[in-house]
Enzyme design. Structure first.
Site, PDB file in Angstrom:
ATOM      1  N   HIS A  67      66.194  36.581  69.870  1.00  0.00           N
ATOM      2  CA  HIS A  67      66.403  37.397  70.786  1.00  0.00           C
ATOM      3  C   HIS A  67      66.424  38.975  70.464  1.00  0.00           C
ATOM      4  O   HIS A  67      66.244  39.675  71.231  1.00  0.00           O
ATOM      5  CB  HIS A  67      67.969  37.325  71.505  1.00  0.00           C
ATOM      6  CG  HIS A  67      68.963  37.918  70.762  1.00  0.00           C
ATOM      7  ND1 HIS A  67      69.881  36.959  69.963  1.00  0.00           N
ATOM      8  CD2 HIS A  67      69.546  38.789  70.492  1.00  0.00           C
ATOM      9  CE1 HIS A  67      70.711  37.758  69.465  1.00  0.00           C
ATOM     10  NE2 HIS A  67      70.663  38.668  69.581  1.00  0.00           N
ATOM     11  N   ASP A  85      67.464  30.237  68.208  1.00  0.00           N
ATOM     12  CA  ASP A  85      67.657  31.672  68.151  1.00  0.00           C
ATOM     13  C   ASP A  85      67.269  32.264  66.751  1.00  0.00           C
ATOM     14  O   ASP A  85      67.869  33.228  66.318  1.00  0.00           O
ATOM     15  CB  ASP A  85      68.872  32.342  68.360  1.00  0.00           C
ATOM     16  CG  ASP A  85      68.964  33.593  69.171  1.00  0.00           C
ATOM     17  OD1 ASP A  85      67.816  34.192  69.311  1.00  0.00           O
ATOM     18  OD2 ASP A  85      70.061  34.283  68.880  1.00  0.00           O
ATOM     19  N   SER A 102      73.176  41.692  65.568  1.00  0.00           N
ATOM     20  CA  SER A 102      72.302  40.432  65.488  1.00  0.00           C
ATOM     21  C   SER A 102      71.261  40.356  64.648  1.00  0.00           C
ATOM     22  O   SER A 102      70.587  41.316  64.346  1.00  0.00           O
ATOM     23  CB  SER A 102      71.768  40.402  67.166  1.00  0.00           C
ATOM     24  OG  SER A 102      72.741  40.194  67.992  1.00  0.00           O
TER      25      SER A 102
END
Length: 362
Positions: A83, A113, A191
């Site tokens: 993402h 992911d 992230s």
């Protein structure tokens, strides 16, 4: 707050006072934190992604996003979240020394992911963070998160493993299993950064937080490093991760539905549809061939009911998917099924490679 220890020595005539200031005394835990940050922080990079969007008048407007990444070898491979790089038209990596490099996307797997990008930087500028093992983690174990929250530069937060074996939905809606939960602060921009154990090995990739406000509230999640290793190795080799594929649409059989349909079993997984030519089709699994209304639902019934896969009971569709995910394309998987007429059989399915563009997930 720590204060320096001060001792005074007074001479025999009282003419002088000698002050001795003892150096700051750090705890072993603090020393461990500082040592790991100094050694590993240079291996965490900032990733800036540029996405081209259109405004109300269809003008192209570049939009930038930030995330973190982890250098995994001296060739310039960097692992991050899918993402973080999703839909990016340009990727720029900034190393800890401030040097910037244009990165290319090697490949990504939305279902876990995980993504891999690559930069052409001199090996001498790259600090590799070693990968550890996520199979033997313990709740309460100390962890450290290094990342680039809010684009402020590299930061370190510490905490513990709060829980193990969590499940998390990936951007595609697929279930990622054995996710690590931690109370180490993870904020926007973290992230793709590493979750590190006290020995300095990466045990996970920070991926998401649970928060009603969007800010950290002490519930963060990381993809386990053993999942990352498996996916990254294949992405580097072939540009994508090959998921095992059954080739069937599955539906959980609930007791009330089984009772309404007068089935010989009360729990299991109904095979609703079988893709022609798929592994399920070649193994002889049968999908539904008639419609039945149960309450307010119209179901396609008449297909097989999977009750066990490799000896493990399957009460929900997720159980079948979870077991299949442990195998690779080409592996043989035994399934115990109940036919619609009540007969029981065991079939062996040779798993295929899931088509990369296909509406049938399994």
């Amino acid at each position: 707050m720590k204060l320096p220890k001060v001792t005074a020595t007074i001479g025999i005539f009282g003419f002088f006072v000698a002050l001795t200031v003892q150096a700051w005394a750090y705890t072993r835990d603090e020393e461990n934190n500082m040592e790991l940050y100094e050694r590993l922080a240079p291996g965490v990079v900032n990733i800036t992604s540029t996405i081209l969007e259109r405004d109300f008048f269809f003008n192209i407007i570049p939009k930038k996003g930030v995330g973190s990444g982890v250098v995994i070898d001296k060739r310039g491979y960097i692992v991050t979240n899918h993402h973080v790089i999703e839909d990016a038209s340009k990727l720029e990596v900034t190393l800890a020394n401030g040097e910037k490099y244009t990165a290319r996307l090697v490949g990504s797997d939305p279902d876990t992911d995980v993504a891999v990008i690559k930069i052409n930087a001199p090996p001498s500028e790259l600090v590799v963070i070693p990968m550890g093992d996520s199979d033997n983690l313990k709740v309460g174990q100390k962890v450290l998160a290094i990342g680039n929250p809010f684009g402020l530069g590299q930061t370190l937060t510490t905490g513990v493993i709060s829980s193990l074996g969590r499940s998390l939905r990936s951007p595609t809606g697929a279930l990622v299993e054995n996710v690590i939960q931690t109370d180490a602060s993870i904020n926007p921009g973290n992230s793709g950064g590493p979750l590190i154990d006290s020995s300095g090995r990466m045990i996970g990739i920070n991926t998401a937080i649970f928060s009603p406000t969007g800010a950290n509230v002490g519930i963060g999640f990381a993809i386990p490093v053993n999942t990352v290793k498996r996916v990254v190795e294949e992405i580097i080799e072939r540009g994508y991760y090959a998921h095992p594929w059954l080739g069937a649409t599955l539906l959980t059989l609930f007791p009330d539905v089984a009772e309404a349909l007068h089935l010989p079993v009360r729990r299991g997984v109904m095979v609703v549809e079988v893709v022609p030519g798929s592994p399920a089709d070649r193994a002889g699994l049968r999908g539904g061939n008639m419609q039945a209304q149960v309450g307010n639902y119209l179901l396609l019934v008449g297909g097989d009911i999977i009750i066990r896969v490799e000896g493990k009971e399957t009460a929900q569709a997720e159980d079948v998917i979870r077991i299949i995910r442990r195998y690779r394309p080409g592996d043989r998987v035994r399934m115990d099924i109940v036919r619609w007429d009540g007969s029981r059989e065991r079939v062996t399915v040779v798993l295929g490679e899931r088509p990369r563009t296909n509406r049938y997930r399994w």
